[in-house]
Design an enzyme around this catalytic site. Structure first.
Site: not given
Length: 110
Positions: A66, A71, A86
Site C-alpha cells: 500500500s 507530514h 495489507c
C-alpha cells in the site's frame, strides 16, 4: 489481514523535521525495516501554508502492500504519519523507528 497505523508525534527535533534528505532516506529504507516492498522511489516536497508555522515536508512512498506517508511541521515540533499495509507488521517496532528518526518525545497512535 493487514494493518493501518496512524501516528501523531510531538516534541520532535526541528532540525530533523525540516531535513528533506533525512526524510527521503527514511522513506527509502523504512519499508524494508517493516518487511514491506518499496515499488517506487520516495517523493518529498516542501509545503508552505498560510501561517508561518504551517510549513513543513510531505513525503510519500508507494509499497507493494500500500503506502507510507509523512507530514512534518518543524515549527510545531510535530509529525503525522500514515502506514497502511495489507501485510501485518510489528507496530511497536514501527513506532520505535519513527521516534528515533525524528527525535520525538511523545506519540499518539491509532
Amino acid at each position: 489481514m493487514g494493518l493501518h497505523l496512524i501516528v501523531d508525534g510531538y516534541g520532535g527535533d526541528p532540525v530533523k523535521l525540516q531535513d528533506a534528505a533525512l526524510l527521503e532516506r527514511f522513506l527509502d529504507g523504512y519499508p524494508a525495516v517493516l518487511g514491506m516492498n518499496k515499488i517506487a522511489e520516495p517523493q518529498v516536497h516542501t509545503y508552505t501554508g498560510e501561517k508561518p508555522e504551517d510549513w513543513g515536508l510531505s513525503g510519500f512512498v508507494l509499497i507493494a502492500e500500500s503506502h507510507i506517508s509523512i507530514h512534518t511541521f518543524p515549527e510545531r515540533e510535530s509529525v503525522n504519519i500514515d502506514i497502511f499495509s495489507c501485510r501485518d507488521f510489528d507496530p511497536q517496532h514501527a513506532l520505535e523507528q519513527v521516534k528515533q528518526t525524528f527525535g520525538l518525545s511523545s506519540i499518539r497512535r491509532w
